[in-house]
Design a protein around this motif. Sequence first.
Motif, PDB file in Angstrom:
ATOM      1  N   UNK A  52       0.871  -1.178   0.000  1.00  0.00           N
ATOM      2  CA  UNK A  52       0.000   0.000   0.000  1.00  0.00           C
ATOM      3  C   UNK A  52       0.903   1.221   0.000  1.00  0.00           C
ATOM      4  N   UNK A  53       0.782   2.029  -1.024  1.00  0.00           N
ATOM      5  CA  UNK A  53       1.599   3.241  -1.149  1.00  0.00           C
ATOM      6  C   UNK A  53       0.741   4.461  -0.884  1.00  0.00           C
ATOM      7  N   UNK A  54       1.153   5.253   0.103  1.00  0.00           N
ATOM      8  CA  UNK A  54       0.408   6.459   0.481  1.00  0.00           C
ATOM      9  C   UNK A  54       1.198   7.670   0.009  1.00  0.00           C
ATOM     10  N   UNK A  55       0.538   8.532  -0.771  1.00  0.00           N
ATOM     11  CA  UNK A  55       1.154   9.754  -1.287  1.00  0.00           C
ATOM     12  C   UNK A  55       0.557  10.938  -0.557  1.00  0.00           C
ATOM     13  N   UNK A  56       1.400  11.739   0.068  1.00  0.00           N
ATOM     14  CA  UNK A  56       0.888  12.879   0.842  1.00  0.00           C
ATOM     15  C   UNK A  56       0.573  14.048  -0.085  1.00  0.00           C
ATOM     16  N   UNK A  57      -0.553  13.922  -0.724  1.00  0.00           N
ATOM     17  CA  UNK A  57      -1.096  14.966  -1.590  1.00  0.00           C
ATOM     18  C   UNK A  57      -2.416  15.393  -0.970  1.00  0.00           C
ATOM     19  N   UNK A 116      -6.343  15.633  -2.206  1.00  0.00           N
ATOM     20  CA  UNK A 116      -6.529  14.678  -1.113  1.00  0.00           C
ATOM     21  C   UNK A 116      -5.462  13.580  -1.161  1.00  0.00           C
ATOM     22  N   UNK A 117      -5.288  12.899  -0.039  1.00  0.00           N
ATOM     23  CA  UNK A 117      -4.297  11.828   0.050  1.00  0.00           C
ATOM     24  C   UNK A 117      -4.604  10.772  -1.001  1.00  0.00           C
ATOM     25  N   UNK A 118      -3.562  10.331  -1.686  1.00  0.00           N
ATOM     26  CA  UNK A 118      -3.729   9.304  -2.716  1.00  0.00           C
ATOM     27  C   UNK A 118      -3.105   8.014  -2.201  1.00  0.00           C
ATOM     28  N   UNK A 119      -3.859   6.927  -2.290  1.00  0.00           N
ATOM     29  CA  UNK A 119      -3.376   5.611  -1.880  1.00  0.00           C
ATOM     30  C   UNK A 119      -3.480   4.681  -3.079  1.00  0.00           C
ATOM     31  N   UNK A 120      -2.366   4.040  -3.388  1.00  0.00           N
ATOM     32  CA  UNK A 120      -2.334   3.070  -4.484  1.00  0.00           C
ATOM     33  C   UNK A 120      -1.855   1.725  -3.954  1.00  0.00           C
ATOM     34  N   UNK A 121      -2.366   0.693  -4.588  1.00  0.00           N
ATOM     35  CA  UNK A 121      -1.957  -0.666  -4.250  1.00  0.00           C
ATOM     36  C   UNK A 121      -1.170  -1.228  -5.420  1.00  0.00           C
ATOM     37  N   UNK A 122      -0.143  -1.978  -5.098  1.00  0.00           N
ATOM     38  CA  UNK A 122       0.655  -2.641  -6.130  1.00  0.00           C
ATOM     39  C   UNK A 122       1.164  -3.961  -5.572  1.00  0.00           C
ATOM     40  N   UNK A 123       1.699  -4.782  -6.449  1.00  0.00           N
ATOM     41  CA  UNK A 123       2.247  -6.062  -6.026  1.00  0.00           C
ATOM     42  C   UNK A 123       3.696  -5.905  -5.596  1.00  0.00           C
ATOM     43  N   UNK A 124       4.063  -6.653  -4.583  1.00  0.00           N
ATOM     44  CA  UNK A 124       5.459  -6.742  -4.174  1.00  0.00           C
ATOM     45  C   UNK A 124       6.149  -7.733  -5.120  1.00  0.00           C
ATOM     46  N   UNK A 125       7.428  -7.940  -4.925  1.00  0.00           N
ATOM     47  CA  UNK A 125       8.119  -8.963  -5.716  1.00  0.00           C
ATOM     48  C   UNK A 125       7.479 -10.332  -5.497  1.00  0.00           C
ATOM     49  N   UNK A 126       7.085 -10.594  -4.268  1.00  0.00           N
ATOM     50  CA  UNK A 126       6.405 -11.861  -3.937  1.00  0.00           C
ATOM     51  C   UNK A 126       5.096 -11.975  -4.719  1.00  0.00           C
ATOM     52  N   UNK A 127       4.371 -10.868  -4.830  1.00  0.00           N
ATOM     53  CA  UNK A 127       3.119 -10.852  -5.588  1.00  0.00           C
ATOM     54  C   UNK A 127       3.357 -10.988  -7.081  1.00  0.00           C
ATOM     55  N   UNK A 128       4.368 -10.274  -7.594  1.00  0.00           N
ATOM     56  CA  UNK A 128       4.711 -10.365  -9.023  1.00  0.00           C
ATOM     57  C   UNK A 128       5.098 -11.783  -9.412  1.00  0.00           C
ATOM     58  N   UNK A 129       5.690 -12.515  -8.460  1.00  0.00           N
ATOM     59  CA  UNK A 129       6.105 -13.893  -8.735  1.00  0.00           C
ATOM     60  C   UNK A 129       4.903 -14.804  -9.002  1.00  0.00           C
ATOM     61  N   UNK A 130       3.701 -14.347  -8.672  1.00  0.00           N
ATOM     62  CA  UNK A 130       2.485 -15.128  -8.942  1.00  0.00           C
ATOM     63  C   UNK A 130       1.986 -14.966 -10.377  1.00  0.00           C
TER      64      UNK A 130
END
Length: 111
Positions: A63-68, A70-84
Amino acid sequence: MSELCPRFEKAMQLVSKRWVGLILSELLNGKKRFSEMESDLPISGRLLSDRLKMLEKEGIVKRNIYSEFPVRIEYSLTDKGEALKPVVQEIQNWSEQWITHEEVQDQVIEN
């Protein structure tokens, strides 16, 4: 072999949990905001939030939180997730070859 079975079972429990496959498919296409996933997936916001928290706890999603404002939150895969990625792609390939439209319709009717 004794170490393989519990690991395999844990992996299957993770990826077979309802909606996890669709969430992984979404995130394999890149970072997504919660609202984007909520509108793209046929899942309630509460359940999506629960699944994302579980995947984050397992180290599959970050979970990536950007202090803008309004606050922006994005979800992405980790390396473990990308391996799927190959796993998800192979399940997709298998389903296209072996799951019929009738079976999908039967499942929709049952739910």
